[in-house]
Design a protein around this motif. Structure first.
Motif, PDB file in Angstrom:
ATOM      1  N   TYR A   5      -5.854   1.956 -10.321  1.00 37.44           N
ATOM      2  CA  TYR A   5      -4.254   2.552  -9.583  1.00 37.44           C
ATOM      3  C   TYR A   5      -4.233   2.181  -8.054  1.00 37.44           C
ATOM      4  N   ASP A   6      -5.247   2.172  -7.511  1.00 42.11           N
ATOM      5  CA  ASP A   6      -5.409   1.719  -5.926  1.00 42.11           C
ATOM      6  C   ASP A   6      -4.768   0.342  -5.744  1.00 42.11           C
ATOM      7  N   GLU A   9      -1.181   0.407  -6.330  1.00 44.96           N
ATOM      8  CA  GLU A   9      -0.507   1.008  -5.124  1.00 44.96           C
ATOM      9  C   GLU A   9      -0.474  -0.185  -4.199  1.00 44.96           C
ATOM     10  N   GLN A  10      -1.543  -0.684  -4.057  1.00 45.79           N
ATOM     11  CA  GLN A  10      -1.628  -1.955  -3.014  1.00 45.79           C
ATOM     12  C   GLN A  10      -0.527  -2.936  -3.194  1.00 45.79           C
ATOM     13  N   ILE A  12       2.321  -2.421  -4.901  1.00 51.53           N
ATOM     14  CA  ILE A  12       3.705  -2.019  -4.671  1.00 51.53           C
ATOM     15  C   ILE A  12       3.878  -1.993  -3.059  1.00 51.53           C
ATOM     16  N   GLU A  13       2.920  -1.443  -2.253  1.00 51.98           N
ATOM     17  CA  GLU A  13       3.313  -1.609  -0.902  1.00 51.98           C
ATOM     18  C   GLU A  13       3.435  -3.090  -0.326  1.00 51.98           C
TER      19      GLU A  13
END
Length: 128
Positions: A5-6, A9-10, A12-13
């Motif tokens: 998930y990290d 998230e990266q 998405i960012e």
């Protein structure tokens, strides 16, 4: 099998940092700040809901006037430069999301349908 998930998230960012996303958000904020456009969108939604409710009586009444009213409201909506810019930015962002989707899911399955990220939102706005 664990999802990273990290890493998601990266991603998405990273997408949020892209110019197409920044342009889209700016266009969205511009529309959100224009009360006259928001009222027009609300009126179109209201009329479309009314049209859908009246469809069950289409054999007994004419819906032509209501269809024409919706069409005229949409013409009015799309005459605003802010809406034109928003739609353009939305299309560019959706194309980028499609590219990312294809990169992510290419080779996962021959039966997997890609190029759908963002299409639901796009089709929803176009109804308005």
């Amino acid at each position: 099998m664990n999802m990273d998930y990290d890493l998601l998230e990266q991603l998405i960012e990273s997408i949020k940092q892209e110019q197409c996303y920044q342009d889209f958000m700016k266009a969205k904020r511009e529309i959100d700040s224009r009360q006259n456009i928001l009222l027009l969108i609300s009126r179109i939604k209201e009329k479309e809901q009314q049209y859908q409710e009246m469809m069950k009586y289409k054999n007994y009444i004419s819906l032509d006037d209501l269809k024409e009213e919706i069409r005229n409201l949409k013409i009015s909506l799309y005459s605003y430069n802010e809406v034109i810019v928003y739609n353009s930015c939305l299309k560019i962002l959706n194309n980028r999301l499609d590219e990312i989707s294809n990169i992510l899911f290419n080779g996962v399955s021959d039966e997997l349908v890609t190029s759908r990220i963002g299409k639901i939102y796009e089709s929803y706005f176009r109804k308005v």
